[in-house]
Structure formats: structure tokens, C-alpha cells
Design a protein around this motif. Structure first.
Motif, PDB file in Angstrom:
ATOM      1  N   THR A   1      -8.572  61.396  13.085  1.00 26.95           N
ATOM      2  CA  THR A   1      -8.266  61.909  11.738  1.00 26.95           C
ATOM      3  C   THR A   1      -9.295  61.365  10.754  1.00 26.95           C
ATOM      4  OG1 THR A   1      -6.824  60.050  11.162  1.00 26.95           O
ATOM      5  CG2 THR A   1      -5.774  61.929  12.238  1.00 26.95           C
ATOM      6  N   GLU A   2      -9.202  61.797   9.525  1.00 31.04           N
ATOM      7  CA  GLU A   2     -10.099  61.456   8.404  1.00 31.04           C
ATOM      8  C   GLU A   2     -11.404  62.250   8.540  1.00 31.04           C
ATOM      9  OE1 GLU A   2      -8.897  59.842   5.812  1.00 31.04           O
ATOM     10  OE2 GLU A   2      -7.058  59.458   6.921  1.00 31.04           O
TER      11      GLU A   2
ATOM     12  N   ASN B   1      -0.192  63.756  13.650  1.00 31.42           N
ATOM     13  CA  ASN B   1      -0.807  62.865  12.654  1.00 31.42           C
ATOM     14  C   ASN B   1       0.292  62.345  11.727  1.00 31.42           C
ATOM     15  OD1 ASN B   1      -2.293  61.422  10.851  1.00 31.42           O
ATOM     16  ND2 ASN B   1      -3.300  63.202   9.890  1.00 31.42           N
TER      17      ASN B   1
ATOM     18  N   ASN C   1     -15.850  61.893  -0.351  1.00 32.80           N
ATOM     19  CA  ASN C   1     -14.442  61.634  -0.032  1.00 32.80           C
ATOM     20  C   ASN C   1     -13.696  61.047  -1.228  1.00 32.80           C
ATOM     21  OD1 ASN C   1     -12.442  59.578   1.945  1.00 32.80           O
ATOM     22  ND2 ASN C   1     -12.514  61.760   2.261  1.00 32.80           N
TER      23      ASN C   1
ATOM     24  N   LYS D   1       0.161  60.612   9.327  1.00 32.47           N
ATOM     25  CA  LYS D   1      -0.235  60.624   7.917  1.00 32.47           C
ATOM     26  C   LYS D   1       0.088  61.983   7.285  1.00 32.47           C
ATOM     27  CE  LYS D   1      -4.319  58.885   9.192  1.00 32.47           C
ATOM     28  NZ  LYS D   1      -5.684  58.294   9.209  1.00 32.47           N
TER      29      LYS D   1
END
Ligand SMILES: N[C@@H](CCC(=O)N[C@@H](CS)C(=O)NCC(=O)O)C(=O)O
Length: 207
Positions: free
Chosen positions: A64-65, A47, A102, A49
Motif C-alpha cells: 500500500t501507499e 487493506n 504526497n 487502512k
């Protein structure tokens, strides 16, 4: 499937959902400081990120997320009803909750982990979180779960991020319905199993 996780982080919420659904999966511990996995791989290559949670599907696809992972997992087993089906009106209510969790709760609490955060900024973040908890308190006085009468993916997420309050000396006793909610979710077998599994594996430490 593989879940890349770090203990005490937001990756606990997809971990809970994997267990709620009885899916078979492997856990891969990530050292979030070194950005390596327990089997010695460069986490940034998995990932770019650089954060958990990451779900790796059996065909190698990387997702992801947190909210996307939660919805993906729930949709694998619609009959478990951890998320309303796509296209339903209730699905948008769930998206509303996931966006709130979130951006307002997860991202609202996260800066408090930063030891270099100036005290005044910390106070502003706390005041904002208190307002969000006041809102959640009102909702949870009327219903047991975020979506109403059934546990779902949004509850796995709120439970996970609420647990961080103990690191910041935010006393949940001020919000009795929220405190009862946290106990209710924490007593679920899948939640206990997920927490125990992360605890036991992290004691071994990353390889
Ligand atoms: N936008 C991401 C944020 C994920 C996130 O904040 N992950 C944290 C743990 S809760 C992390 O791994 N941080 C490590 C880093 O940013 O270096 C999501 O919602 O899934």
C-alpha cells in the motif's frame, strides 16, 4: 498482480505506470464507501487502512501507499527508466518529488473533497495549493517533466492528483506551464488507456 482501485482517485497513478511498463495485471474495483471489492470481498481485510491504491503481488503480498507502489513497479523494469536506480543521486531527487506530491499536493487537495469542510478552512487549503502550484509552474516552465527530460512515476502521480482540480473549480489556466504539462501527460497512450479502462469498468458499477 492485482491493482485495487477506485475511479478518479490516486490509484490512477500506479494504474498508469502498470500500463506504461506493459505489465500484465488485473484491476479490482473497490467501493470506497462500502469498503467492498467488486467480487464481494471485505476491502478492510485487504487493506485495514481502508484506502486505495493497493497492489497485490502474485504471491499474495500486499503493498500500500502510492509512492511505495510506484517505486516498486518502476524497479521491476529499470530499463524503462520511470525511476532512477536505487543508490543513485537522482533517486533522492525522485523521493523528494514523491514526498512533495504526497504531502503537499495529494494531501493538500484531499480535504476539499469533504463537503462539510467550513468555507474558511477551504479557502486556506486553496491558498496553500495555489502557492504549491506557483512553485510547480516555475519548475515546469524550465522542463517538460518533474525529473527533467523524461516522463517518470512522479509525473503519473502529479497528473492524477491535478485532475482533481476540476472538482474544486480550481482553474489551471492561471498556471500555463502546468496546464500544458497536464495536456502532455494526458495525451500519453498509457494514460488514455488507464482512464478509459477505469471509465468503462466503473460504468458497470461494483458487483
Ligand atoms: N496515504 C495514502 C492515501 C491514499 C488515499 O488517500 N486514498 C484515497 C483515494 S485518493 C482513498 O481511497 N480514500 C478512501 C478513504 O480514506 O476512505 C497514499 O498515499 O497512498
Amino acid at each position: 498482480m492485482k491493482l485495487y482501485y477506485a475511479p478518479e482517485t490516486c490509484s490512477l497513478s500506479p494504474h498508469i505506470v502498470l500500463r506504461e511498463l506493459g505489465l500484465s495485471f488485473d484491476l479490482v474495483l473497490v467501493d470506497n464507501r462500502k469498503k467492498t471489492t467488486e467480487d464481494g470481498r471485505d476491502f478492510m481485510a485487504i487493506n485495514p487502512k481502508g484506502y486505495v491504491a493497493v497492489l497485490e503481488l502474485d504471491d499474495g503480498t500486499i503493498l500500500t501507499e502510492g509512492p511505495a507502489i510506484l517505486l516498486y513497479l518502476a524497479d521491476l523494469h529499470p530499463r524503462a527508466e520511470l525511476a532512477p536506480i536505487m543508490g543513485s543521486g537522482e533517486r533522492y531527487r525522485l523521493l523528494e518529488w514523491l514526498a512533495f506530491l504526497n504531502s503537499e499536493i495529494h494531501a493538500g487537495l484531499a480535504p476539499l473533497f469533504d463537503a462539510s469542510l467550513p468555507a474558511a478552512a477551504g479557502e486556506r487549503f486553496r491558498a496553500k495549493i495555489h502557492k504549491r502550484f506557483d512553485y510547480l509552474e516555475g519548475v515546469l516552465e524550465r522542463q517538460d517533466y518533474l525529473m527533467g527530460e523524461r516522463f517518470g512515476v512522479a509525473d503519473a502521480y502529479l497528473y492524477t492528483v491535478m485532475n482533481w482540480c476540476r472538482f474544486f473549480a480550481i482553474d489551471l489556466a492561471r498556471w500555463p506551464a502546468l496546464s500544458r504539462y497536464r495536456e502532455r501527460i494526458g495525451a500519453r497512450p498509457a494514460v488514455r488507456e488507464a482512464r478509459d479502462a477505469e471509465d468503462n469498468r466503473s460504468k458497470r458499477g461494483p458487483a
